[in-house]
Scaffold this motif. Structure first.
Motif, PDB file in Angstrom:
ATOM      1  N   UNK A 115       0.836  -1.213   0.000  1.00  0.00           N
ATOM      2  CA  UNK A 115       0.000   0.000   0.000  1.00  0.00           C
ATOM      3  C   UNK A 115       0.866   1.257   0.000  1.00  0.00           C
ATOM      4  N   UNK A 116       2.084   1.131   0.561  1.00  0.00           N
ATOM      5  CA  UNK A 116       2.980   2.292   0.519  1.00  0.00           C
ATOM      6  C   UNK A 116       3.450   2.582  -0.907  1.00  0.00           C
ATOM      7  N   UNK A 117       3.348   1.567  -1.793  1.00  0.00           N
ATOM      8  CA  UNK A 117       3.695   1.816  -3.202  1.00  0.00           C
ATOM      9  C   UNK A 117       2.819   2.926  -3.775  1.00  0.00           C
ATOM     10  N   UNK A 121       4.696  -3.593  -8.124  1.00  0.00           N
ATOM     11  CA  UNK A 121       5.381  -2.526  -8.852  1.00  0.00           C
ATOM     12  C   UNK A 121       4.435  -1.327  -8.924  1.00  0.00           C
ATOM     13  N   UNK A 122       4.916  -0.163  -8.572  1.00  0.00           N
ATOM     14  CA  UNK A 122       4.009   0.999  -8.486  1.00  0.00           C
ATOM     15  C   UNK A 122       3.431   1.388  -9.854  1.00  0.00           C
ATOM     16  N   UNK A 123       4.203   1.162 -10.905  1.00  0.00           N
ATOM     17  CA  UNK A 123       3.673   1.487 -12.236  1.00  0.00           C
ATOM     18  C   UNK A 123       2.518   0.548 -12.605  1.00  0.00           C
ATOM     19  N   UNK A 124       2.665  -0.724 -12.177  1.00  0.00           N
ATOM     20  CA  UNK A 124       1.573  -1.664 -12.424  1.00  0.00           C
ATOM     21  C   UNK A 124       0.347  -1.297 -11.592  1.00  0.00           C
ATOM     22  N   UNK A 182       5.290   9.234  -6.347  1.00  0.00           N
ATOM     23  CA  UNK A 182       5.472  10.669  -6.095  1.00  0.00           C
ATOM     24  C   UNK A 182       4.993  11.549  -7.253  1.00  0.00           C
ATOM     25  N   UNK A 183       5.480  11.228  -8.463  1.00  0.00           N
ATOM     26  CA  UNK A 183       5.157  12.092  -9.602  1.00  0.00           C
ATOM     27  C   UNK A 183       3.678  11.992  -9.992  1.00  0.00           C
ATOM     28  N   UNK A 184       3.087  10.843  -9.680  1.00  0.00           N
ATOM     29  CA  UNK A 184       1.721  10.607 -10.135  1.00  0.00           C
ATOM     30  C   UNK A 184       0.694  10.782  -9.022  1.00  0.00           C
ATOM     31  N   UNK A 185       1.171  11.073  -7.803  1.00  0.00           N
ATOM     32  CA  UNK A 185       0.270  11.086  -6.661  1.00  0.00           C
ATOM     33  C   UNK A 185      -0.832  12.137  -6.794  1.00  0.00           C
TER      34      UNK A 185
END
Lengths: 260, 364
Positions: A22-24, A144-147, A29-32
């Motif tokens: 969940x911290x992912x 993976x955060x992008x996923x 950062x850039x997309x938050x």
């Protein structure tokens, strides 16, 4: 003037887990800001104390079920959620804590806790899908955060997530990484493991650990002799499939072929 | 027009790389990285794998020292030139929402020109096959075209056959016969250089050299002959088209399916495999991007159509790959899809050997 459309409500739930997945989401950062703009964060204790009442449009569920209390709480999460997306190895395959499934949990609690009588826990750690219907399972330890962004975007737009279920090898080859198994540098689970991490470990001369669990149509039985060539003995083969996804079917079966 | 071969020394080879760089080419060639000989940028002769060779077998590759300083004393490695001509991941276009609706921006094609240095004969054939696929059909692939046009090809006639090589069986080597600008044959300390194009001849004229003698030409012929005689693998290619298509239910397909990992490595290392997946993906800002990445007929999604995958079993996927490569490719493109480079054998984690599979289906 017409009222602007209501933003979908997002909830993030934690079961037995380390919080890493969940911290992912906070790690985006850039997309938050784009995430915060696209959804109303209705329940996310890691990020905010503000809590909005359900029902929720999308629930991200992290962690596995290890207590009766959590099993009941999960039913309520499902009732309150239009879509349930499980994130990470714990939620999709029981997580590392599912190692208890192969042993006696009372034995563990008696060794670990000063007062084991205070511990109320289930004999097994089970994935979310063993308890409620799940709309999508995102793999990884951690994810993976992008996923994660891709899955979230896909659900917000009503489309299928673009998450390939092929092997880690395909991603190694796209990166130009020279196969660690074939060149004798490491034993590697890449050929039986679900892609998604970006094939990080082989790019650093390490074998894949199988963090994302089994790929589609995996064949670990055929891979085993090659892992032996690469230095694994029976114990190692038994253990290498008992890490983050020990109760994922293909990994569980292969582990059991090499020991109890 | 016929060209005259010359002999150059190491100084000539250095001058060749320097001339290509000076002419604005991005020079790519063999170099040692991660215990293997890969294709990457080379700045000079020092970047080449001097004194290295490889041992290759099914599922096995080892970099080894040679007892000489040969610069090309190895077979093909894990990389194929297709990663430069047909990149693993391409962004095709992006659409951004704006006041007027949306603005579509096509991804810019690269403005660099490649010089491929050290291209083997099997690889020239592979490039020719991909040229056919991407450039010579009714639909030209603009991305491949942009990268392929103006490539300068320096071939090397193999002096060493690898353990999984079988170009001699596929009539694709080991001597380069067409499709290059210059072709080198390595002798200890010097190289016979044969131009294959006007551009090659013009570049050769700028290098320090001497005219090749009949003895030099004979020596080069002997190198190719020796290499042809030492192939690590053999495949009887005659009739393989009908053999495979007449045996679609052969029990060997079950046998190979039990070994196949369906990991896709064979397709990714194959210098002729060209399949891609195209995805349109939007992000939270509302922008959409279309990307294209290498795909593999070994993935379930590859044959997904409404309702499910056409090839759900690894048996059906392996059979699809092998029958396409060796049989239906001929019907589709007029050539075999296999150039005998052996990469699918070496880089298969469990060493499945296409030549062995053909033999088994022949009943040998």
């Amino acid at each position: 003037m017409a009222k602007p459309p209501r933003k979908p409500k997002l909830a993030v739930w934690k079961f037995a887990s380390c919080d890493g997945c969940q911290l992912s989401l906070l790690d985006c950062e850039d997309e938050l800001l784009a995430v915060a703009g696209a959804v109303e964060i209705a329940y996310f204790p890691e990020a905010t104390r503000a809590v909005l009442k359900g029902p929720y449009d999308v629930s991200l569920v992290e962690g596995s079920v290890t207590t009766q209390h959590d099993a009941e709480r999960l039913l309520e999460v499902r009732r309150q959620s239009r879509r349930v997306i499980t994130i990470g190895a714990c939620a999709t395959a029981g997580g590392i804590q599912a190692l208890r499934n192969f042993k006696d949990v009372v034995g563990f609690t008696s060794v670990v806790y000063a007062h084991p009588e205070f511990i109320e826990t289930l004999a097994t750690s089970t994935p979310i899908s063993a308890h409620v219907e799940v709309d999508y399972e995102l793999r990884g330890c951690p994810i993976d955060k992008h996923q994660l962004l891709e899955v979230l975007t896909a659900f917000l737009n009503g489309r299928r997530p673009n998450i390939p279920a092929h092997s880690v090898c395909v991603d190694c080859k796209a990166r130009g990484t020279v196969c660690v198994l074939v060149r004798g540098a490491a034993a590697c689970l890449g050929p039986v493991t679900h892609a998604g991490c970006g094939a990080i470990c082989p790019a650093y001369n390490r074998g894949c650990y199988g963090c994302f669990g089994p790929k589609e149509t995996p064949n670990p039985v055929s891979l085993a002799p090659r892992l032996v060539d690469a230095g694994m003995d029976k114990t190692a083969l038994h253990r290498v499939y008992r890490t983050f996804n020990p109760v994922a079917d293909a990994f569980k079966k292969e582990s059991e072929r090499h020991g109890a | 027009m016929s060209y005259h071969p010359s002999v150059i020394g190491l100084d000539g080879l250095a001058a060749l790389i320097e001339a290509l760089s000076g002419d604005g080419f991005r020079v790519l060639g063999p170099t040692v990285r991660d215990d293997a000989i890969v294709y990457d940028d080379i700045a000079g002769v020092d970047d080449l794998p001097a004194g290295w060779t490889d041992e290759q077998d099914g599922g096995r590759y080892r970099l080894k020292r040679r007892d000489d300083k040969a610069l090309f004393g190895y077979a093909v490695g894990p990389h194929a030139w297709k990663r430069f001509l047909h990149p693993p991941l391409l962004r095709l276009w992006r659409a951004e929402p704006d006041a007027a609706g949306m603005t579509l921006t096509a991804a810019a094609e690269p403005d660099e020109r490649f010089a491929f240095f050290g291209v083997r004969s099997c690889e020239l054939h592979a490039i020719a096959i991909q040229d056919k696929v991407f450039l010579q059909g009714p639909y030209v692939d603009p991305h491949y075209k942009a990268r392929r046009e103006g490539v300068f090809l320096v071939a090397v006639n193999c002096g060493t056959a690898g353990g999984t090589c079988f170009c001699a069986s596929m009539n694709t080597g080991p001597k380069a016969t067409a499709g290059f600008d210059l072709a080198l044959t390595e002798f200890p300390g010097e190289f016979l250089v044969e131009p294959g194009s006007d551009a090659g001849a013009a570049l050769l004229a700028r290098l320090p050299q001497r005219a090749a003698t009949a003895a030099d030409i004979e020596r080069a012929r002997a190198v190719s002959e020796r290499t042809a005689a030492s192939m690590g693998r053999h495949m009887q290619a005659d009739g393989v088209h009908d053999l495979l298509l007449d045996n679609l239910e052969h029990k060997r397909w079950d046998d190979v399916a039990a070994r196949c990992l369906s990991c896709g490595n064979c397709t990714q290392v194959c210098p002729t495999c060209f399949c891609t997946a195209v995805s349109d993906v939007n992000d939270l800002s509302g922008a959409t991007e279309r990307t294209r990445r290498w795909d593999s007929c070994f993935s379930v999604d590859f044959s997904y159509i409404h309702g499910g995958s056409v090839r759900p079993s690894p048996r059906s996927r392996y059979r699809q790959w092998m029958t396409h490569k060796l049989a239906s490719w001929e019907d589709q493109f007029g050539t075999s899809g296999c150039v005998g480079c052996g990469r699918c054998i070496t880089w298969c984690p469990v060493g499945i050997d296409i030549t062995e599979e053909v033999r088994a289906i022949r009943g040998e």
